[in-house]
Write a protein that holds these residues in place. Structure first.
Motif, short mmCIF file in Angstrom:
data_model
loop_
_atom_site.label_atom_id
_atom_site.label_comp_id
_atom_site.label_asym_id
_atom_site.label_seq_id
_atom_site.Cartn_x
_atom_site.Cartn_y
_atom_site.Cartn_z
N LYS A 642 0.81 -1.22 0.00
CA LYS A 642 0.00 0.00 0.00
C LYS A 642 0.84 1.26 0.00
O LYS A 642 0.30 2.36 -0.16
N GLN A 643 2.17 1.13 0.19
CA GLN A 643 3.01 2.32 0.22
C GLN A 643 2.98 3.03 -1.13
O GLN A 643 3.12 2.41 -2.19
N GLY A 644 2.76 4.34 -1.08
CA GLY A 644 2.74 5.13 -2.30
C GLY A 644 1.42 5.09 -3.05
O GLY A 644 1.31 5.64 -4.14
N THR A 645 0.40 4.44 -2.47
CA THR A 645 -0.91 4.39 -3.11
C THR A 645 -1.90 5.24 -2.32
O THR A 645 -1.62 5.66 -1.19
N ARG A 650 -5.88 6.29 3.60
CA ARG A 650 -7.21 5.94 4.09
C ARG A 650 -7.20 4.80 5.09
O ARG A 650 -8.12 4.65 5.88
N VAL A 651 -6.16 4.00 5.07
CA VAL A 651 -6.11 2.79 5.89
C VAL A 651 -4.83 2.81 6.72
O VAL A 651 -3.79 3.26 6.26
N ALA A 657 -5.09 -4.92 10.86
CA ALA A 657 -4.99 -5.97 11.88
C ALA A 657 -6.36 -6.27 12.48
O ALA A 657 -6.71 -7.44 12.69
N GLN A 658 -7.12 -5.22 12.76
CA GLN A 658 -8.46 -5.43 13.31
C GLN A 658 -9.33 -6.24 12.35
O GLN A 658 -10.09 -7.12 12.77
N SER A 659 -9.22 -5.95 11.06
CA SER A 659 -9.99 -6.67 10.06
C SER A 659 -9.61 -8.16 10.04
O SER A 659 -10.49 -9.03 10.00
#
Length: 671
Positions: A642-645, A650-651, A657-659
């Motif tokens: 997710k880095q750079g996106t 947003r997350v 981890a909770q998910s």
């Protein structure tokens, strides 16, 4: 007997000046200037002509009444090496020696003047703490005492100019001293932390690359020397020497925080015979999504401590074809062998699997005409020789080379551009010498290429190389030695700074040492001190180096006219051996919780925004500890993607981890 000069003067000390000693900084005065210098050689003089005279004199004294004034007068004389001269007028320089008269201990302002701090063009970087012979005073003017009731003496920072340590004016630093006694690595870590904090305060980005060559020395630099409350018992059980009050006072006086490196990554190859291979008909090895864990050749192996920190290094054949001189014996690597290797490079061979495909064609060619001895200008015996040598590389480079091509996916790589405040460690301590040499050479050369292409990702990169005499020996010839010489010569302009350390300074290439703007010396053996590499030091300084205690160093810097002694506090991170005991669960068992690994994984990413340890533990209650251990690397790799996106904004990794934990609960309910 010897007159005072512009660069050295002499004075005698009063009998009550008991705190005056070698290395202290003093001030004397000429007609219109203050002369500041560092005390060097002490000598006692008397009017006796010989030791025989002294022998008879002492016997006469013993026969006299004890209350008579019979003590033979002696005088203690010190030589002083001049650090700076300050004229009354700012527009004038003075080199006149001091007049006969009183000599004083230097104040902090005078010491800053001697260090030329006012003319620093860069950021002040604290290197050491100098202790002088004058007493500290409280606000009411009384003598300051410590908790033991002893007198506290004045301590002053020894500053380095960042533009002469990191460039562009000068650059690089070098440590020398006996292994285990000179605290070279400890001070390199302290200075690196100081550089990180001081440059960050100025809004400048910096990163560091280090090579771990001894045990677990550099594997726990993300763990604090000051334990968190829940880790106090574990630190005590491991018998770790923690930062004392004196160390904390030094950090405060230097404007530093004793904190670990939060953006920390370790890269290591696989253990011999454990390098992953292509599966089925696939010719590629996909590293993303795999959890190599204990298969990596590093001592940091606890699952909760590898997620998001420890990453693999795996090579295909292609980079080795570009450096055959590094992996083959020089007597074996003749022109014919070079020709075959060049042929494979031109054909774009990337892996051992592709090489075997080429040899299938070669075998078919010779099978079609058994009398033929040459294929594309290469004799069949030479081709067979190269085939045997290349097939033997996986064993020679145990754990580094795989048969197929390598796909890292979104995983970080050891030679990629840096992020601000990132500390990257390449762990080669357990690798054989072949792997060590090719890794150090290739990674440093790649970072140097990034610098030349202005793609480092940060303003400045520090490269720490221990055992520098091994990689850049004096009189040696190698690609790495040439690269290190090039970095020493041009690195300060390209913002690549070489921090080198070794036991034998005399064995290091002269061009590298000549380009170092800062040199630090710990305890040095007498067989080493006789070499020309130490000719700039006085005989007194050399004698002091023979017995220098741990935590004390001699520093030379571009702004200093004479070297200075100073001390430094314990590093802000836990020692490597202690880290193994506390965090790698090798000998000391802690009262930890199965969710602590997940908490550390989240905290490494979120920092101060991370949930509390209690909150993570509560959410993980009832979950299988093995599931929690597996979740750590899985989360780290998902977060890397997710880095750079846009998802990064947003997350959070805590939300991820909770998910995962909720989904695990649902699966348990369905069963």
């Amino acid at each position: 007997k010897e007159p005072s000069g512009a660069h050295q003067f002499f004075f005698w000390a009063d009998d009550e000046a008991l705190s005056l000693d070698v290395g202290h900084i003093v001030v004397a005065f000429s007609e219109e200037a203050a002369v500041i210098g560092v005390v060097d050689e002490p000598r006692r003089f008397s009017d006796l002509g010989s030791f025989l005279d002294d022998f008879f004199d002492r016997h006469v004294e013993r026969a006299m009444e004890p209350d008579l004034a019979t003590r033979r007068p002696e005088i203690l004389v010190f030589s002083v090496n001049v650090l700076a001269t300050k004229h009354l007028r700012d527009d004038l320089d003075s080199h006149r020696p001091p007049l006969g008269g009183p000599v004083y201990f230097a104040t902090r302002d005078a010491i800053d003047q001697a260090l030329d701090v006012a003319n620093f063009s860069g950021v002040k970087i604290p290197a050491l703490m100098h202790t002088n012979g004058n007493v500290e005073r409280t606000e009411d003017g009384s003598t300051k005492l410590n908790e033991k009731g002893d007198v506290v003496y004045q301590r002053s920072p020894i500053w380095l100019d960042s533009e002469y340590l990191l460039g562009p004016e000068a650059g690089h630093a070098n440590w020398t001293g006996q292994s285990g006694l000179a605290t070279k690595t400890s001070h390199a870590l302290f200075l690196t932390s100081a550089v990180f904090q001081k440059l960050q305060a100025e809004g400048k980005s910096v990163a560091a690359l280090m090579f771990n060559v001894k045990g677990a020395d550099l594997l726990w630099l993300d763990k604090p020397a000051i334990p968190e409350p829940e880790m106090l018992a574990a630190y005590a059980a491991a018998d770790i020497r923690q930062l004392g009050e004196a160390d904390r006072e030094v950090y405060q006086a230097l404007g530093l925080e004793p904190k670990p490196f939060t953006s920390f990554r370790i890269f290591a190859p696989f253990k011999p015979n454990l390098a992953p291979q292509p599966e089925g008909n696939n010719s590629r090895v996909f590293l993303e999504g795999k959890h190599p864990g204990a298969a990596l050749n590093t001592q940091r192996t606890a699952p909760s401590e590898t997620a998001g920190v420890v990453y693999p290094i795996l090579w295909e054949l292609k980079p080795l074809l570009a450096m055959p001189h590094k992996v083959f014996d020089h007597n074996d690597l003749d022109d014919k062998m070079w020709g075959v290797i060049y042929e494979f490079r031109e054909r774009g061979v990337r892996s051992l699997i592709e090489m075997e495909r080429v040899y299938v064609d070669i075998d078919a060619y010779f099978a079609a005409d058994p009398s033929e001895q040459v294929w594309r200008g290469h004799h069949r015996l030479t081709l067979q020789k190269v085939r045997n040598r290349l097939k033997g590389l996986p064993g020679k480079l145990g754990g580094l080379l795989t048969n197929g091509e390598v796909d890292y996916g979104h995983l970080p790589r050891a030679d990629q551009p840096f992020a601000d405040q990132e500390l990257r460690v390449i762990d080669i301590a357990s690798c054989n010498s072949n792997v060590q040499e090719v890794l150090v050479s290739s990674i440093i050369q790649q970072i140097w290429r990034l610098a030349e292409e202005e793609r480092l990702g940060v303003d400045t990169v520090l490269i720490f190389v221990d055992e520098l005499n091994k990689y850049a020996p004096g009189g040696g010839e190698s690609g790495l030695r040439d690269t290190l010489v090039d970095i020493a010569a041009r690195g300060r302009h390209l913002k690549v700074v070489l921090f080198g350390a070794q036991q034998f300074r005399s064995k290091v290439d002269d061009e590298i040492l000549g380009n170092c703007g800062t040199s630090l010396y710990g305890r040095v053996g007498d067989e080493e001190l006789v070499n020309a590499a130490y000719r700039s030091l006085s005989e007194t300084a050399k004698a002091e180096l023979l017995g220098l205690p741990k935590g004390r160093l001699l520093v030379r810097h571009a702004h200093f006219r004479a070297p200075l002694f100073g001390a430094f506090p314990l590093p802000p991170t836990i020692p490597g051996v202690a880290g193994q005991k506390v965090f790698n669960q090798t000998s000391v068992k802690t009262d930890g919780h199965p969710a602590d690994g997940l908490y550390l994984t989240i905290k490494r990413v979120m920092g101060e925004r991370a949930p509390s340890r209690h909150e993570v533990r509560t959410l993980c209650e009832g979950h299988d500890p093995r599931f929690l251990d597996d979740l750590c690397p899985k989360l780290s790799q998902e977060w890397e993607k997710k880095q750079g996106t846009s998802a990064e904004t947003r997350v959070t990794i805590w939300m991820m981890a909770q998910s995962q934990l909720r989904q695990s609960n649902l699966r348990v309910i369905k069963r």
